[in-house]
Design an enzyme around this catalytic site. Structure first.
Site, short mmCIF file in Angstrom:
data_model
loop_
_atom_site.label_atom_id
_atom_site.label_comp_id
_atom_site.label_asym_id
_atom_site.label_seq_id
_atom_site.Cartn_x
_atom_site.Cartn_y
_atom_site.Cartn_z
N GLY A 1 -29.09 -24.49 -7.57
CA GLY A 1 -29.79 -24.82 -6.33
C GLY A 1 -29.45 -26.19 -5.81
N ASP B 1 -34.36 -30.99 -18.92
CA ASP B 1 -32.96 -31.35 -19.17
C ASP B 1 -32.83 -32.24 -20.40
OD1 ASP B 1 -32.33 -29.92 -16.94
OD2 ASP B 1 -31.70 -31.61 -15.70
N HIS C 1 -36.24 -30.65 -6.56
CA HIS C 1 -36.68 -29.35 -7.05
C HIS C 1 -37.81 -28.79 -6.20
CE1 HIS C 1 -34.86 -31.33 -10.59
NE2 HIS C 1 -34.30 -30.14 -10.72
N CYS D 1 -25.23 -23.43 40.40
CA CYS D 1 -23.93 -23.55 41.08
C CYS D 1 -24.04 -24.46 42.31
CB CYS D 1 -23.43 -22.16 41.49
SG CYS D 1 -21.82 -22.19 42.32
N GLY E 1 -7.71 -21.47 33.06
CA GLY E 1 -9.03 -20.84 33.10
C GLY E 1 -9.04 -19.45 32.53
N THR F 1 -14.48 -14.12 40.13
CA THR F 1 -14.60 -15.57 40.00
C THR F 1 -14.19 -16.19 41.34
OG1 THR F 1 -12.30 -15.97 39.34
CG2 THR F 1 -13.87 -15.40 37.58
N MET F 2 -14.17 -17.52 41.37
CA MET F 2 -13.76 -18.23 42.59
C MET F 2 -12.33 -17.88 43.00
SD MET F 2 -13.06 -22.14 41.27
CE MET F 2 -14.74 -22.56 40.87
N PRO G 1 -21.03 -16.79 43.31
CA PRO G 1 -21.31 -18.06 43.98
C PRO G 1 -20.09 -18.98 44.05
CG PRO G 1 -22.40 -17.97 41.84
CD PRO G 1 -21.88 -16.61 42.12
N GLY G 2 -19.25 -18.94 43.02
CA GLY G 2 -18.05 -19.77 43.03
C GLY G 2 -17.10 -19.38 44.14
#
Length: 582
Positions: free
Chosen positions: A59, A115, A222, A405, A488, A496-497, A560-561
């Site tokens: 652990g 231990d 622990h 945008c 791109g 796209t644009m 929108p682009g």
């Protein structure tokens, strides 16, 4: 409440499978048959040298198996999760090292009762087999101002002892010499942990509850709670609190720190902090120590002794001299030891000068030319158009994006207007395009900013004061569009644009062969192509950009682009028409 989900096969098999995964991935390691013990696969190299054996509960990965290798541990024995390993496995590992020809075996043990008992029993049994064995207890926890009879806990400072003792053993030092030197080094080591969350043993509930917004200071590895609970603070504040606590002279377990002392620092991820958080904390630790006059010689930052998925960090400081640093810097093949520079952290110049060449063309000085008034008016028209279209573009973007945008285009327009207020428009069109590219890159942000900047940068090299006719502008627009497509990853038809830009640019390319006098007609046709292209995106399925992640049936408005590109083309045309008719 259910136990926390973990990506394991079962709670019963996870320790053995994890050890198998470590060993299978590391060519220098092997497993001791019948035991949860990881050994160096080249044990013959131990002949005549001291072997180092450590271990403890699982652990805490990569501790301790990840530190087995030349120059560190010879073997590591694992118990169950947070459980001490059985004496029989510890003894089997000791006898394996002895059989390989080791001159003696040093057990490096964290100060926990289980231990100490189990390693101690194995050590006594090994002595009965005439093995030279010694045990070094690491107890460097700085949490408790008045430690109980059990003493201070052993934490991540144990890893420093693995490294230094391993280097001494590799050089052929005797068992007594290593114990003597490490006992002295331990006086200058201190560790303190802080956590924002508990952890949970596989198949069990979390070890303690920590309300949201609170953190625990001085906890162990622990899952046991700490000595103090407080509100979560900033990284700088938490680190300062930790170092103040560790170095408080009123505490019996404090670490003496004076101005001018040299320290190695370990920033240890207790399991679930992100790498980004770790880097922030590392910076804070260096700055905080240096403000106290401490010379930070080395820093190791990462996961070295974890507590399963605990969202916390521990800081370990070790006072060093030249000899300790030499041992710290010595080579090791252990897979979990980081690749650390041997250059001092403090005193190093860590910021380099930027190149002399300007990377911000918007700050360069330009001179006006005959085209400056025309380009200025066109740019002003584009800006006012984008500001008018802000809400329309936002509304379109809400249908298939994050609704900003219009805002991003408005940011660019405002940046252009601000620049125009304090600068003259250069006579060279290419210089203006470079300026606009720099402004959109800096002010517009997002993928739109990158795309417009690509377009303008690629176009800038094709128009100069001498080469600024219609054909040159068409070539520049074509180069810009090609750069957008190349980097791109989109094409016309991907919604796209580019669906507005590419048809318009294709139309503009007619200017390269058009007869003089027909330029405005070509430009009018190009604007119409842009408007038609933008409108066509209503019926297209997005294959690039953020809209490509939206279900196609939910996207019924134009992109929108593309609408923004059409608006820009229209603004350029209107401005030129107004200027020619004036």
């Amino acid at each position: 409440m259910e136990p926390k989900k973990k990506l394991i096969n079962s709670a019963d098999t996870c320790v053995d499978e994890a050890l198998c995964g470590l060993v299978r991935a590391s060519g220098g390691l092997c497993l001791l048959k019948g035991h949860r013990a990881v050994l160096r696969s080249d044990l013959d190299h131990l002949r005549g040298k001291v072997a180092l054996l450590s271990g403890g509960g699982s652990g805490h990965e990569p501790a301790h198996g990840g530190y087995v290798g030349a120059g560190m541990l010879s073997a590591a024995v694992a118990g169950g999760v947070f459980a001490s390993p059985p004496p029989a496995s510890i003894l089997a590992a000791i006898l394996s090292l002895h059989s390989a020809g080791a001159s003696g075996v040093l057990l490096i043990v964290k100060n926990y009762t289980g231990d100490r008992l189990n390693f101690g029993l194995a050590a006594e049994q090994a002595r009965n087999h005439r093995v030279a064995v010694d045990m070094l207890i690491v107890a460097e926890d700085c949490a408790f101002e008045q430690p109980s009879k059990a003493g201070r806990r052993g934490l991540c400072g144990t890893v420093f002892i693995h490294k230094l003792a391993g280097a001494l053993a590799e050089e052929g030092c005797s068992l007594d010499q290593i114990v003597s030197k490490m006992t002295e080094v331990l006086k200058g080591i201190g560790t303190l942990g802080v956590s924002l969350s508990p952890c949970s043993v596989p198949g069990c509930l979390p070890s303690f509850e920590l309300p949201p917004g609170e953190m625990e200071l001085g906890l162990g590895i622990h899952g046991e709670p700490g000595v103090k609970r407080s509100k979560v603070a900033t990284a700088d504040e938490v680190v300062k609190m930790m170092i103040d606590h560790m170095t408080n002279p009123d505490s019996q377990s404090h670490l003496p720190v004076q101005s001018g002392d040299r320290f190695v620092v370990c920033v240890n991820n207790l399991g679930a902090l992100s790498c980004l958080e770790m880097a922030v904390i590392t910076r804070a630790a260096i700055v905080s120590l240096e403000s106290r006059g401490v010379i930070v010689a080395r820093v190791m930052s990462g996961s070295f002794m974890t507590s399963l998925e605990m969202a916390g960090v521990s800081l370990t400081l070790m006072k060093v001299d030249q000899e300790t640093l030499r041992l710290f810097d010595a080579k090791t093949s252990a897979c979990a030891w980081p690749n650390i520079s041997s250059v001092s952290v403090s005193g190093r110049s860590y910021i380099t000068d930027s190149p002399a060449m300007s990377t911000r063309p918007q700050e360069d000085t330009h001179s006006e030319g005959p085209l400056s008034p025309v380009m200025c008016k066109v740019l002003e028209k584009v800006c006012s158009t984008l500001l008018e279209k802000q809400e329309e573009l936002n509304a379109l973007d809400r249908a298939a994006g994050d609704g900003d945008c219009g805002n991003t285009h408005a940011q660019a327009a405002k940046a252009f207007q601000e620049w125009l207020r304090h600068h003259v428009v250069p006579g060279c069109p290419g210089q203006l395009l470079s300026v606009l590219a720099g402004l959109v890159q800096e002010k517009m942000g997002g993928s739109s900013g990158a795309l417009y900047s690509l377009f303008l940068t690629a176009a800038a090299g094709h128009v100069t004061e001498r080469r600024s006719n219609a054909a040159a502008w068409a070539t520049a627009m074509h180069a810009g569009a090609q750069a957008m497509r190349r980097y791109g990853g989109a094409d016309p038809g991907d919604r796209t644009m580019l669906d507005a830009l590419c048809p318009a640019v294709d139309e503009l390319m007619k200017l390269t062969s058009a007869t003089p006098g027909g330029e405005m007609t070509v430009l009018q046709n190009a604007v119409q192509k842009a408007v038609t292209g933008a409108e066509s995106t209503r019926d297209l399925t997005a294959r690039a950009g953020r809209a490509s992640y939206i279900a196609a049936e939910r996207v019924t408005m134009p992109d929108p682009g593309a609408v923004a590109v059409a608006a820009i083309f229209k603004a350029v045309l209107q401005s030129l028409e107004e200027q020619t008719s004036a």
